[in-house]
Write a protein that holds these residues in place. Structure first.
Motif, PDB file in Angstrom:
ATOM      1  N   ASP A  13       1.221   3.934   1.867  1.00 53.55           N
ATOM      2  CA  ASP A  13       2.561   4.468   2.130  1.00 53.55           C
ATOM      3  C   ASP A  13       3.653   3.552   1.584  1.00 53.55           C
ATOM      4  O   ASP A  13       4.833   3.752   1.841  1.00 53.55           O
ATOM      5  CB  ASP A  13       2.770   4.726   3.620  1.00 53.55           C
ATOM      6  CG  ASP A  13       2.697   3.469   4.467  1.00 53.55           C
ATOM      7  OD1 ASP A  13       2.445   2.371   3.923  1.00 53.55           O
ATOM      8  OD2 ASP A  13       2.891   3.579   5.694  1.00 53.55           O
ATOM      9  N   ASP A  14       3.261   2.555   0.783  1.00 51.21           N
ATOM     10  CA  ASP A  14       4.207   1.596   0.220  1.00 51.21           C
ATOM     11  C   ASP A  14       3.866   1.371  -1.255  1.00 51.21           C
ATOM     12  O   ASP A  14       2.738   0.958  -1.563  1.00 51.21           O
ATOM     13  CB  ASP A  14       4.126   0.287   1.014  1.00 51.21           C
ATOM     14  CG  ASP A  14       5.061  -0.761   0.490  1.00 51.21           C
ATOM     15  OD1 ASP A  14       4.634  -1.551  -0.376  1.00 51.21           O
ATOM     16  OD2 ASP A  14       6.227  -0.782   0.935  1.00 51.21           O
ATOM     17  N   GLU A  15       4.820   1.624  -2.132  1.00 51.47           N
ATOM     18  CA  GLU A  15       4.559   1.509  -3.572  1.00 51.47           C
ATOM     19  C   GLU A  15       4.169   0.090  -3.977  1.00 51.47           C
ATOM     20  O   GLU A  15       3.244  -0.098  -4.774  1.00 51.47           O
ATOM     21  CB  GLU A  15       5.777   1.966  -4.372  1.00 51.47           C
ATOM     22  CG  GLU A  15       5.542   1.947  -5.863  1.00 51.47           C
ATOM     23  CD  GLU A  15       6.725   2.458  -6.664  1.00 51.47           C
ATOM     24  OE1 GLU A  15       6.542   2.716  -7.875  1.00 51.47           O
ATOM     25  OE2 GLU A  15       7.835   2.599  -6.101  1.00 51.47           O
ATOM     26  N   GLU A  16       4.843  -0.910  -3.444  1.00 55.02           N
ATOM     27  CA  GLU A  16       4.517  -2.292  -3.803  1.00 55.02           C
ATOM     28  C   GLU A  16       3.119  -2.676  -3.323  1.00 55.02           C
ATOM     29  O   GLU A  16       2.386  -3.386  -4.008  1.00 55.02           O
ATOM     30  CB  GLU A  16       5.570  -3.265  -3.273  1.00 55.02           C
ATOM     31  CG  GLU A  16       6.890  -3.154  -4.003  1.00 55.02           C
ATOM     32  CD  GLU A  16       6.768  -3.287  -5.520  1.00 55.02           C
ATOM     33  OE1 GLU A  16       6.103  -4.235  -5.999  1.00 55.02           O
ATOM     34  OE2 GLU A  16       7.338  -2.438  -6.235  1.00 55.02           O
ATOM     35  N   GLN A  17       2.749  -2.200  -2.132  1.00 58.14           N
ATOM     36  CA  GLN A  17       1.391  -2.445  -1.631  1.00 58.14           C
ATOM     37  C   GLN A  17       0.368  -1.770  -2.543  1.00 58.14           C
ATOM     38  O   GLN A  17      -0.674  -2.345  -2.845  1.00 58.14           O
ATOM     39  CB  GLN A  17       1.234  -1.930  -0.198  1.00 58.14           C
ATOM     40  CG  GLN A  17      -0.154  -2.109   0.381  1.00 58.14           C
ATOM     41  CD  GLN A  17      -0.511  -3.559   0.647  1.00 58.14           C
ATOM     42  OE1 GLN A  17       0.342  -4.369   0.944  1.00 58.14           O
ATOM     43  NE2 GLN A  17      -1.772  -3.895   0.539  1.00 58.14           N
ATOM     44  N   ALA A  18       0.665  -0.566  -2.997  1.00 57.49           N
ATOM     45  CA  ALA A  18      -0.235   0.141  -3.911  1.00 57.49           C
ATOM     46  C   ALA A  18      -0.426  -0.669  -5.193  1.00 57.49           C
ATOM     47  O   ALA A  18      -1.549  -0.818  -5.693  1.00 57.49           O
ATOM     48  CB  ALA A  18       0.304   1.538  -4.227  1.00 57.49           C
ATOM     49  N   LYS A  19       0.659  -1.211  -5.723  1.00 55.75           N
ATOM     50  CA  LYS A  19       0.572  -2.025  -6.943  1.00 55.75           C
ATOM     51  C   LYS A  19      -0.236  -3.294  -6.703  1.00 55.75           C
ATOM     52  O   LYS A  19      -1.015  -3.713  -7.554  1.00 55.75           O
ATOM     53  CB  LYS A  19       1.966  -2.372  -7.441  1.00 55.75           C
ATOM     54  CG  LYS A  19       2.704  -1.177  -8.021  1.00 55.75           C
ATOM     55  CD  LYS A  19       4.109  -1.553  -8.435  1.00 55.75           C
ATOM     56  CE  LYS A  19       4.869  -0.361  -8.990  1.00 55.75           C
ATOM     57  NZ  LYS A  19       6.268  -0.723  -9.351  1.00 55.75           N
ATOM     58  N   ILE A  36      -2.022   4.732 -10.388  1.00 53.94           N
ATOM     59  CA  ILE A  36      -1.263   5.005  -9.170  1.00 53.94           C
ATOM     60  C   ILE A  36      -0.453   6.263  -9.440  1.00 53.94           C
ATOM     61  O   ILE A  36       0.377   6.278 -10.350  1.00 53.94           O
ATOM     62  CB  ILE A  36      -0.329   3.833  -8.802  1.00 53.94           C
ATOM     63  CG1 ILE A  36      -1.144   2.562  -8.565  1.00 53.94           C
ATOM     64  CG2 ILE A  36       0.508   4.198  -7.574  1.00 53.94           C
ATOM     65  CD1 ILE A  36      -0.285   1.324  -8.373  1.00 53.94           C
ATOM     66  N   ASP A  37      -0.709   7.300  -8.665  1.00 48.65           N
ATOM     67  CA  ASP A  37       0.024   8.550  -8.822  1.00 48.65           C
ATOM     68  C   ASP A  37       1.377   8.441  -8.148  1.00 48.65           C
ATOM     69  O   ASP A  37       1.538   7.758  -7.128  1.00 48.65           O
ATOM     70  CB  ASP A  37      -0.747   9.721  -8.195  1.00 48.65           C
ATOM     71  CG  ASP A  37      -2.034  10.022  -8.946  1.00 48.65           C
ATOM     72  OD1 ASP A  37      -2.100   9.760 -10.153  1.00 48.65           O
ATOM     73  OD2 ASP A  37      -2.978  10.525  -8.304  1.00 48.65           O
ATOM     74  N   ALA A  38       2.350   9.170  -8.721  1.00 49.48           N
ATOM     75  CA  ALA A  38       3.698   9.241  -8.151  1.00 49.48           C
ATOM     76  C   ALA A  38       3.608   9.665  -6.691  1.00 49.48           C
ATOM     77  O   ALA A  38       2.587  10.214  -6.257  1.00 49.48           O
ATOM     78  CB  ALA A  38       4.529  10.240  -8.943  1.00 49.48           C
ATOM     79  N   PRO A  39       4.653   9.417  -5.942  1.00 44.79           N
ATOM     80  CA  PRO A  39       4.580   9.759  -4.519  1.00 44.79           C
ATOM     81  C   PRO A  39       4.129  11.198  -4.291  1.00 44.79           C
ATOM     82  O   PRO A  39       4.548  12.116  -4.993  1.00 44.79           O
ATOM     83  CB  PRO A  39       6.007   9.565  -4.025  1.00 44.79           C
ATOM     84  CG  PRO A  39       6.610   8.602  -4.973  1.00 44.79           C
ATOM     85  CD  PRO A  39       5.961   8.887  -6.306  1.00 44.79           C
ATOM     86  N   ILE A  40       3.236  11.334  -3.342  1.00 43.09           N
ATOM     87  CA  ILE A  40       2.727  12.635  -2.919  1.00 43.09           C
ATOM     88  C   ILE A  40       3.037  12.779  -1.433  1.00 43.09           C
ATOM     89  O   ILE A  40       3.301  11.793  -0.750  1.00 43.09           O
ATOM     90  CB  ILE A  40       1.198  12.757  -3.159  1.00 43.09           C
ATOM     91  CG1 ILE A  40       0.444  11.625  -2.438  1.00 43.09           C
ATOM     92  CG2 ILE A  40       0.881  12.751  -4.648  1.00 43.09           C
ATOM     93  CD1 ILE A  40      -1.067  11.724  -2.498  1.00 43.09           C
ATOM     94  N   THR A  41       3.022  13.993  -0.955  1.00 45.40           N
ATOM     95  CA  THR A  41       3.206  14.218   0.476  1.00 45.40           C
ATOM     96  C   THR A  41       1.847  14.502   1.089  1.00 45.40           C
ATOM     97  O   THR A  41       1.117  15.372   0.614  1.00 45.40           O
ATOM     98  CB  THR A  41       4.161  15.400   0.731  1.00 45.40           C
ATOM     99  OG1 THR A  41       5.416  15.096   0.106  1.00 45.40           O
ATOM    100  CG2 THR A  41       4.368  15.616   2.220  1.00 45.40           C
TER     101      THR A  41
END
Length: 108
Positions: A13-19, A36-41
């Motif tokens: 739920d965090d882009e930096e964590q995903a990276k 890493i896919d763009a934000p999804i719901t």
């Protein structure tokens, strides 16, 4: 050559964590590459109710023999109580690409 390649997926739920989870797996030679896919719901059951969240899907390309180490590594670092962890077999692809995945995920 018939390498066994898989795509393993989780979310954050965090882009930096995903990276961080993506880069760390590649640096550790646990994955040859990560998308890493763009934000999804996401909608899901959690603690008795339906939740909705914005998440980033992280897809690791790795060899089957490195999968257990990747899973253990991810679960040590993932902030979720129960992170998504699913694997998908790769049933085809170019020999050059599949060989590259195997080469890049060899233990250091």
């Amino acid at each position: 050559m018939d390498p066994e390649i898989v795509i393993a997926q989780t979310t954050s739920d965090d882009e930096e964590q995903a990276k961080t989870l993506a880069r760390g797996a590649v640096e550790s030679k646990l994955a040859a590459g990560v998308h890493i896919d763009a934000p999804i719901t996401a909608f899901y059951w959690w603690q008795g109710k339906v939740e909705a969240a914005q998440e980033w899907r992280i897809s690791y390309v790795t060899s089957l023999d490195r999968l257990p180490a990747l899973q253990a590594w991810l679960h040590e670092r993932h902030p979720y109580d129960v992170p998504q962890w699913v694997t998908l077999p790769v049933t085809g692809g170019s020999e050059e690409y599949l060989s590259w995945v195997v080469d890049e995920t060899r233990s250091q």
